[in-house]
Scaffold this motif. Sequence first.
Motif, PDB file in Angstrom:
ATOM      1  N   UNK A  93      13.264  11.462  18.443  1.00  0.00           N
ATOM      2  CA  UNK A  93      12.708  10.760  17.289  1.00  0.00           C
ATOM      3  C   UNK A  93      13.640  10.911  16.089  1.00  0.00           C
ATOM      4  N   UNK A  94      14.161  12.108  15.859  1.00  0.00           N
ATOM      5  CA  UNK A  94      15.077  12.349  14.744  1.00  0.00           C
ATOM      6  C   UNK A  94      16.333  11.499  14.877  1.00  0.00           C
ATOM      7  N   UNK A 104      19.561   8.489   4.066  1.00  0.00           N
ATOM      8  CA  UNK A 104      19.139   8.776   5.428  1.00  0.00           C
ATOM      9  C   UNK A 104      18.604  10.209   5.623  1.00  0.00           C
ATOM     10  N   UNK A 105      19.296  11.252   5.139  1.00  0.00           N
ATOM     11  CA  UNK A 105      18.748  12.611   5.340  1.00  0.00           C
ATOM     12  C   UNK A 105      17.335  12.743   4.779  1.00  0.00           C
ATOM     13  N   UNK A 106      17.088  12.160   3.615  1.00  0.00           N
ATOM     14  CA  UNK A 106      15.748  12.235   3.006  1.00  0.00           C
ATOM     15  C   UNK A 106      14.731  11.476   3.859  1.00  0.00           C
ATOM     16  N   UNK A 107      15.128  10.282   4.313  1.00  0.00           N
ATOM     17  CA  UNK A 107      14.236   9.485   5.168  1.00  0.00           C
ATOM     18  C   UNK A 107      13.840  10.292   6.403  1.00  0.00           C
ATOM     19  N   UNK A 108      14.842  10.890   7.042  1.00  0.00           N
ATOM     20  CA  UNK A 108      14.572  11.614   8.279  1.00  0.00           C
ATOM     21  C   UNK A 108      13.629  12.791   8.017  1.00  0.00           C
ATOM     22  N   UNK A 109      13.933  13.597   7.026  1.00  0.00           N
ATOM     23  CA  UNK A 109      13.130  14.812   6.844  1.00  0.00           C
ATOM     24  C   UNK A 109      11.710  14.474   6.383  1.00  0.00           C
ATOM     25  N   UNK A 110      11.584  13.474   5.503  1.00  0.00           N
ATOM     26  CA  UNK A 110      10.229  13.135   5.038  1.00  0.00           C
ATOM     27  C   UNK A 110       9.408  12.522   6.172  1.00  0.00           C
ATOM     28  N   UNK A 111      10.021  11.637   6.958  1.00  0.00           N
ATOM     29  CA  UNK A 111       9.273  11.013   8.060  1.00  0.00           C
ATOM     30  C   UNK A 111       8.841  12.065   9.070  1.00  0.00           C
ATOM     31  N   UNK A 128      18.474  14.162  13.675  1.00  0.00           N
ATOM     32  CA  UNK A 128      19.041  13.256  12.671  1.00  0.00           C
ATOM     33  C   UNK A 128      20.437  13.710  12.262  1.00  0.00           C
ATOM     34  N   UNK A 129      20.591  15.014  12.133  1.00  0.00           N
ATOM     35  CA  UNK A 129      21.891  15.589  11.739  1.00  0.00           C
ATOM     36  C   UNK A 129      22.949  15.278  12.801  1.00  0.00           C
ATOM     37  N   UNK A 130      22.592  15.508  14.073  1.00  0.00           N
ATOM     38  CA  UNK A 130      23.534  15.252  15.168  1.00  0.00           C
ATOM     39  C   UNK A 130      24.015  13.805  15.134  1.00  0.00           C
ATOM     40  N   UNK A 131      23.066  12.890  15.022  1.00  0.00           N
ATOM     41  CA  UNK A 131      23.389  11.473  15.018  1.00  0.00           C
ATOM     42  C   UNK A 131      24.277  11.124  13.827  1.00  0.00           C
ATOM     43  N   UNK A 159      19.299  16.790   2.812  1.00  0.00           N
ATOM     44  CA  UNK A 159      17.992  16.947   3.449  1.00  0.00           C
ATOM     45  C   UNK A 159      17.030  17.694   2.531  1.00  0.00           C
ATOM     46  N   UNK A 160      17.538  18.765   1.890  1.00  0.00           N
ATOM     47  CA  UNK A 160      16.627  19.600   1.100  1.00  0.00           C
ATOM     48  C   UNK A 160      16.526  19.148  -0.352  1.00  0.00           C
TER      49      UNK A 160
END
Lengths: 265, 257
Positions: free
Chosen positions: B64-65, B85-92, B168-171, B187-188
């Motif tokens: 999913x990430x 993108x990092x914000x989108x991933x972590x919030x979702x 998400x990070x890997x991708x 992300x943070x």
Amino acid sequence: MKRSLPDMQSPKIEVRGLVKSFGPKKVLQELDLDVPRGQSLVVIGGSGTGKSVLIKCILGLVRPDAGSIKVDGEEVVGASRSTMERLRAKFGMLFQGAALFDSLPVWENVAFGLLAARKLPRGEARARAIDVLGRVGLPAEVADLFPAELSGGMQKRVGLARAIATEPEIIFFDEPTTGLDPIMADVINELIRRCVRDLGATALSITHDMASVRKIADRVAMLYAGKIVWEGPVAEIDHSGNAFVEQFINGRAEGPIRVAQAANG
Amino acid sequence: MNPLATVGRATLTVCDSAGGIFLFALQALGRGLRGPFYPRQILRQMIDIGYYSLPVVGLTAIFTGMVLALQSYTGFSRFEAQSAIPTIVVLSMTRELGPVLAGLMVAGRVGASMAAEIGTMRVTEQIDALSTLSTDPFRYLVFPRVVAGLLMLPLLVLVADVIGVMGGWLMSVFKLGFGPIEYVNRTFEFLETQDVLSGLVKAGVFGFIVALMGCFQGYVSRGGAQGVGAATTKAVVSASILILTANYMVTELFFSR
């Protein structure tokens, strides 16, 4: 707490006017039955005549629609949960399919009541379980097996061991010989007879196996169409003079019992 | 067929089962909280729900990430907003996908097995046997499962959040050309305590729902193997629907203010 002291003459279990229906099916209709103290009463009757329902009503597992059930003079019908829990400590039950807990090893099955109700330490409970297993003719090695690894006859023995482990005052047997070969059935009957005698317990069994009846019963009651149609000592069963009983024990298709109606109950 | 009768019957059925489930939950909590407790049973269920669901939930989270990063990249690069993108991933992940997907996966894995186990115990009279051995089935069977569900799903979701962000990070790092440190920092940057917390509250609610539905459908099952099969299906379906409904309600509770 109101509790009349039971005198020795009063029946251990007294059932009066018991009524139970499931939807339109009237299973028990104004059933009366006494189980005398220290005796073994066997209720006979065709399949689906409500024998199991009767036992489950006494155990408090099924709520009857009307009537009264007294155990040692104490009312079961409508009893509070704490009263019921106290009464159940007097009961032991051997279920038709043994109903062993398949997630637990044999010894924990046998010791379940000891662990739950008496709060025995596990080591002590295990020793007691092995002792009880010996009484039903099972070696100590089966203690660590799981129920699924046992044959049907052995499961019945473990079920019997579990029922007698807490030394109950009343033991219920639901079709104890169903699904066993005739020899194993006789072994189980013999064990039931001996265990009930050794404990001095009152026993209430239901069965349609006449060999079993002759072996384990002191008294016999015949259930038909939601009522007890005959009751008497086991010695009189062959000359009861009751058409229902005679048809049943001789296994005849013709007679007052109509199978279509019996299947309806 | 009278169409009104069909509607009426369906309505009655829904109300009937809703009431049944509500009373069942009250019984489980009311009797369970008063003890006696069965710590062995609670521990067993915690291991079953928490530990053995890790692979399933972990796999769901990492893919999913990864998909989240990829999908948002294709969309956001159209207006030069890749840095979100990092914000989108972590919030979702923390607010929505972690708890919901973990809840649904656990409903399929644990809810089904609970319904099958308790349903089999019901039809083989093991539940009646418990009662005759002075043991309350609600305290021995239902309460440990419900407690384990309530406690373990938040932990699972915490793990899922971390693994999802890692996906998400890997991708982003290996395929989309993000700097590894920059991605973590981003992300943070906008993450708030409430984001994670709301996800964990959801997870607790979902864990409760999964265990409750598994136990309820198993407990009321009737009629042999077929009844147990039907109970298993009902447990998964009803838990999934309730999870999605509860998800909306908890979200509303946290974010409408």
